[in-house]
Design a protein around this motif. Structure first.
Motif, PDB file in Angstrom:
ATOM      1  N   UNK A  60       0.850  -1.190   0.000  1.00 34.77           N
ATOM      2  CA  UNK A  60       0.000   0.000   0.000  1.00 34.77           C
ATOM      3  C   UNK A  60       0.889   1.244   0.000  1.00 34.77           C
ATOM      4  N   UNK A  61       0.543   2.195  -0.868  1.00 30.44           N
ATOM      5  CA  UNK A  61       1.219   3.503  -0.893  1.00 30.44           C
ATOM      6  C   UNK A  61       2.644   3.471  -1.436  1.00 30.44           C
ATOM      7  N   UNK A  62       2.850   2.747  -2.516  1.00 31.59           N
ATOM      8  CA  UNK A  62       4.177   2.760  -3.135  1.00 31.59           C
ATOM      9  C   UNK A  62       4.468   4.169  -3.661  1.00 31.59           C
TER      10      UNK A  62
ATOM     11  N   UNK B 202       4.848 -13.404  -9.325  1.00 39.41           N
ATOM     12  CA  UNK B 202       4.102 -13.534  -8.071  1.00 39.41           C
ATOM     13  C   UNK B 202       3.063 -12.412  -7.971  1.00 39.41           C
ATOM     14  N   UNK B 203       1.805 -12.773  -7.736  1.00 41.07           N
ATOM     15  CA  UNK B 203       0.755 -11.754  -7.754  1.00 41.07           C
ATOM     16  C   UNK B 203       0.923 -10.719  -6.646  1.00 41.07           C
ATOM     17  N   UNK B 204       0.879  -9.468  -7.056  1.00 38.47           N
ATOM     18  CA  UNK B 204       1.146  -8.361  -6.149  1.00 38.47           C
ATOM     19  C   UNK B 204       0.111  -7.277  -6.415  1.00 38.47           C
ATOM     20  N   UNK B 205      -0.497  -6.803  -5.347  1.00 38.49           N
ATOM     21  CA  UNK B 205      -1.494  -5.733  -5.466  1.00 38.49           C
ATOM     22  C   UNK B 205      -0.849  -4.485  -4.878  1.00 38.49           C
ATOM     23  N   UNK B 206      -0.689  -3.477  -5.737  1.00 40.08           N
ATOM     24  CA  UNK B 206       0.053  -2.282  -5.326  1.00 40.08           C
ATOM     25  C   UNK B 206      -0.878  -1.081  -5.412  1.00 40.08           C
TER      26      UNK B 206
END
Ligand SMILES: Nc1ncnc2c1ncn2[C@@H]1O[C@H](COP(=O)(O)OP(=O)(O)OP(=O)(O)O)[C@@H](O)[C@H]1O
Ligand SMILES: [Mg+2]
Length: 237
Positions: free
Chosen positions: A164-166, A192-196
């Motif tokens: 969160x908040x990249x 690899x699944x990543x939610x940003x």
């Protein structure tokens, strides 16, 4: 996987979510004592998610069509892998990533935690690690008695990761740049699944995160843009 007794949907703010996704309480609380039954996996995931999702987002749902499509893809892949390997449960461990962009208060974090809850009720195992970038950098700062490489691997190797908040740090340092690169590069290389989530404008990403991180994000992530007023300010915005 431990057996989880039938759960009260009110306690986990599930009534609307289950109704919206066509999941019945009868199914959720079915499965007798079979711990590998998808309904037990769902109950387990729901109780685990409730421990990590901040109070503010405990009833969140992810109604963004792009997030819904992403979740569906992860679930389908997990089930196909389960069938191919003859595994007892379906688990998320590879897939594409999402980058949620938009100004402050447009609901990015709400959607992200909603996604965790949405995945939980499917009965597919998704071992999330969640962090803000500020907490990530704090956790990785070298300090006495902490193996920061082991800590880094926990985030790097997460089956599914929420960052969160990249880019929220206005003054990137060599340390934060290295963490960003190593983390994103590993997630990219291993699919690899990543939610940003990020507040950055698309044109600011490269300046703030550097070309190499940006290039990888462009390839690995679908961008989902949120617009509108700051929901925290309500009508006053
Ligand atoms: N779909 C929604 N339904 C109801 N409330 C929502 C929804 N989306 C967001 N909110 C509420 O709006 C506020 C802002 O949401 P959120 O924290 O997700 O924004 P954000 O885009 O992550 O902001 P920031 O960039 O500042 O972190 C919160 O109070 C959240 O609970
Ligand atoms: Mg947020």
């Amino acid at each position: 996987m431990q057996w989880i007794p039938p759960i009260n949907p009110k306690r986990y703010h599930l009534e609307q979510l289950l109704a919206a996704r066509g999941v019945t309480l009868d199914w959720l609380n079915s499965g007798d004592t079979d711990t590998f039954h998808p309904a037990n996996v769902a109950r387990y995931s729901i109780t685990e998610a409730a421990k990590t999702i901040p109070f503010k987002f405990q009833d969140a749902t992810a109604d963004s069509p792009d997030i819904q499509a992403w979740l569906k893809e992860l679930v389908t892949t997990a089930r196909e892998n389960q069938a191919d390997r003859g595994a007892p449960v379906a688990s998320v461990f590879q897939g594409r990533s999402l980058l949620l962009l938009g100004p402050t208060g447009t609901g990015k974090t709400h959607q992200a935690y909603g996604a965790i809850r949405e995945l939980a009720i499917t009965g597919v195992v998704a071992c999330w690690i969640t962090t803000t970038t500020a907490d990530l950098y704090a956790a990785l700062r070298p300090r006495h008695g902490i193996d920061s490489e082991a800590e880094f691997r926990r985030f790097r190797d997460a089956r599914i990761l929420l960052i969160d908040d990249l880019g929220a740090d206005r003054k990137p340092t060599e340390f934060t740049e290295e963490v960003n690169f190593r983390l994103i590069n590993h997630r990219y290389e291993h699919h690899l699944p990543t939610l940003i989530t990020s507040n950055l404008l698309p044109k600011e990403i490269s300046d703030r995160l550097g070309d190499r991180v940006t290039s990888r994000l462009i390839e690995m992530c679908q961008r989902v843009v949120f617009t509108g007023p700051d929901r925290r300010r309500g009508e006053a915005a």
